[in-house]
Design an enzyme around this catalytic site. Structure first.
Site, PDB file in Angstrom:
ATOM      1  N   HIS A 140     -60.484  -8.310   6.276  1.00 47.21           N
ATOM      2  CA  HIS A 140     -60.049  -8.969   7.505  1.00 47.21           C
ATOM      3  C   HIS A 140     -59.228  -7.977   8.320  1.00 47.21           C
ATOM      4  CE1 HIS A 140     -58.292 -11.824  10.280  1.00 47.21           C
ATOM      5  NE2 HIS A 140     -59.103 -12.769   9.803  1.00 47.21           N
TER       6      HIS A 140
ATOM      7  N   ARG B  97     -56.036 -13.805  17.712  1.00 47.17           N
ATOM      8  CA  ARG B  97     -56.794 -13.039  18.710  1.00 47.17           C
ATOM      9  C   ARG B  97     -57.656 -13.955  19.579  1.00 47.17           C
ATOM     10  NH1 ARG B  97     -60.290  -9.762  15.734  1.00 47.17           N
ATOM     11  NH2 ARG B  97     -59.541 -10.614  13.773  1.00 47.17           N
TER      12      ARG B  97
END
Length: 550
Positions: free
Chosen positions: A324, A344
């Site tokens: 990740h 994000r």
């Protein structure tokens, strides 16, 4: 509680703050295929040939996988077959489900829907019911259920994100079933985020062409497990906690016919005979591939892969691991823990120590992770922590600039609290991040109904391979365990209604050990690991010497 970031990092944070107003409207162009290939080949851990070794025996002989996993695969079982009395049956059920996370619990619910009575189902789980990556997932679940979207578009996104290596019929099942899964969740009472008019809040994810991410704050996995676990408890489906499976059982016809369980508290063995067995043990994050920290729960040690492989199920895509892009890099106490991609999705940007945006925030996870590693160790633009680890800033306060004050507290409550404990306010200060081991892209080979090539054995969730190819997109893991947990539960129930079980054996274990010896493998090691070891010399360093390992 500590006082937030150390003084020497604050100069870099000031640069992030100084560039924020300019970056509110700034975009970073998505990479083309050639650019993506370049950054992956040079910086992503998957592309380091020394990180893998060839599997010398079994149905996937000749294929490569991470060294740490292959070492577990090339090991003896935890018991000697001759020492186990298979004539004494402790549990005799229609369906045995190995694993009490999302996939296993969903499979149990749908097996009941298919006509298997709850008392004829047994869930065996290593820790407590729900102690799984399914509980820890944060970002959300994808489903194409808006007018400008479709399962076909979702399919194309998933195939492209997986570098066109996915098994197409599995991706078709994943994306076609997705809207119905959301409707099922609604009926059960899952509390997804909604707009004022009642429509779902749907956000973008890395590598997706549409906004289709459904979420419950940033604790979506916990919310889903709350609901499906309660449903299983309301049905009185039996669960054995702290009792992992350590070996599959076969019958004299070569079919999987249950498993040998071990009670972790008493060290007793239980023989379970079952007409259908569902493997739902999750992934291998706690093997710390290439010494990376991990987001995974404590029991993610590849048990299901090892047991399934010994029973004759091939593996696929095991050469690919998902790191990740945004794992916590500071403070030290939470290094490796997930900083959800939803940060994000809501508008936060990854920026270097000078506050410069260096990659599109929503690239596919492997490209995003490789870009962060390049920025830290290829371009030396990272921020170094007190232990020598490097990271980049995830400019979370930018979310409030774009979406309005209060957005972070409303949409990311778990992230807020994760950092509050250490004196860091992510509504005002950025988050230091670096890639962390997150997901096992490959796994046991399955068919669209969740069946494996070995009769009597089914699988769903992270333990299976083919759904995501070489890279999984955000939001497709929670969807995966729901779609294939459901399909495996239904198929296992249908199989159980017509199956009969012969004489139980562990002969396949003896055969596998003979293959290891013939291949010259030292088999003093035993597996499955069950629980990771963090004591003494085996404690993993949290500092990654990436400059050396690139």
């Amino acid at each position: 509680m500590s006082e937030g970031y150390p003084e020497y990092m604050k100069k870099s944070i000031e640069k992030v703050e100084a560039t924020r107003a300019r970056r509110v409207e700034e975009t970073y162009e998505r990479m083309n295929l050639d650019e993506a290939d370049e950054v992956l080949n040079n910086y992503h851990p998957d592309y380091r040939p020394e990180g893998k070794r060839e599997i010398p025996v079994g149905p996937s002989k000749g294929e490569k996988a991470p060294t740490e996993f292959v070492e577990q695969l090339l090991a003896r079982g935890l018991v000697e077959p001759d020492d186990i009395d298979l004539g004494t049956i402790d549990y005799d059920v229609d369906i045995l489900i190995i694993g009490g996370g999302g996939a296993g619990t969903v499979a149990a619910l749908w097996a009941v829907q298919e006509g298997i009575t709850p008392e004829n189902i047994l869930i065996s789980t290593k820790l407590r019911h729900g102690d799984a990556n399914s509980m820890m997932a944060q970002g959300g679940i994808q489903a194409a259920d808006k007018q400008d979207d479709s399962p076909v578009k979702h399919y194309l996104d998933a195939i492209g994100g997986g570098h066109f290596t996915n098994k197409p019929e599995l991706v078709k099942a994943l994306t076609m079933d997705a809207p119905e899964i959301i409707r099922w969740h609604e009926k059960l009472g899952v509390m997804y985020d909604r707009e004022k008019d009642g429509d779902f809040v749907e956000l973008p994810g890395g590598g997706t062409s549409r906004f289709r991410l459904h979420a419950a704050g940033d604790y979506t996995g916990m919310e889903l497990m709350r609901v499906i676990r309660d449903e299983a408890r309301n049905m009185d489906i039996p669960v054995l906690e702290f009792t992992p499976a350590i070996e599959l059982l076969k019958d004299d016809n070569g079919n999987v016919a249950g498993a040998l369980l071990m009670n972790l508290e008493t060290n007793e063995y239980y023989v379970v005979r079952a007409k259908s067995t569902i493997m739902a043990t999750g992934g291998f994050g706690r093997l710390h591939i290439q010494s990376y920290p991990t987001t995974n729960h404590y029991g993610a040690t590849a048990d299901g892969l090892i047991m399934g492989y010994r029973a004759g199920v091939p593996l696929r895509d095991m050469d690919s691991v998902q790191y990740h892009p945004t794992g916590a890099a500071y403070p030290e106490q939470i290094v490796g823990l997930l900083v959800t991609e939803k940060v994000r999705s809501l508008g936060a940007q990854p920026v270097n120590r000078d506050g410069e945006l260096f990659v599109n925030p929503l690239e596919p996870r492997d490209v995003e992770a490789a870009s962060i590693i390049r920025e830290c160790y290829g371009r030396d633009n990272g921020v170094e922590t007190l232990t020598g680890m490097k990271g980049v800033w995830l400019d979370s306060p930018l979310i409030e600039e774009k979406k309005g004050e209060g957005t972070i507290e409303k949409r990311l409550p778990a992230m807020v609290r994760q950092y509050q404990r250490f004196g860091i306010d992510i509504t005002e200060q950025p988050i230091l991040v670096f890639p962390t081991l997150h997901y096992q892209n490959g796994g046991l080979v399955i068919n669209p109904d969740g069946s494996t090539p070995v009769t009597g054995l089914f699988a769903g969730g992270e333990v299976s391979g083919g759904v995501h190819g070489k890279n999984r997109l955000m939001g497709n893991s929670l969807l995966d365990y729901n779609v294939f947990g459901r399909r495996a539960g239904i198929a296992a129930a249908r199989h159980a209604k017509k199956a009969s079980v012969g004489t139980l054996t562990l002969d396949h274990i003896t055969t596998y050990e003979k293959q290891l010896k013939k291949a010259g493998v030292d088999i003093e090691r035993k597996a499955p690991l069950l629980l990771p070891e963090y004591r003494g010399k085996k404690v993993l360093e949290r500092h990654l010497d990436v400059e050396v390992t690139l």
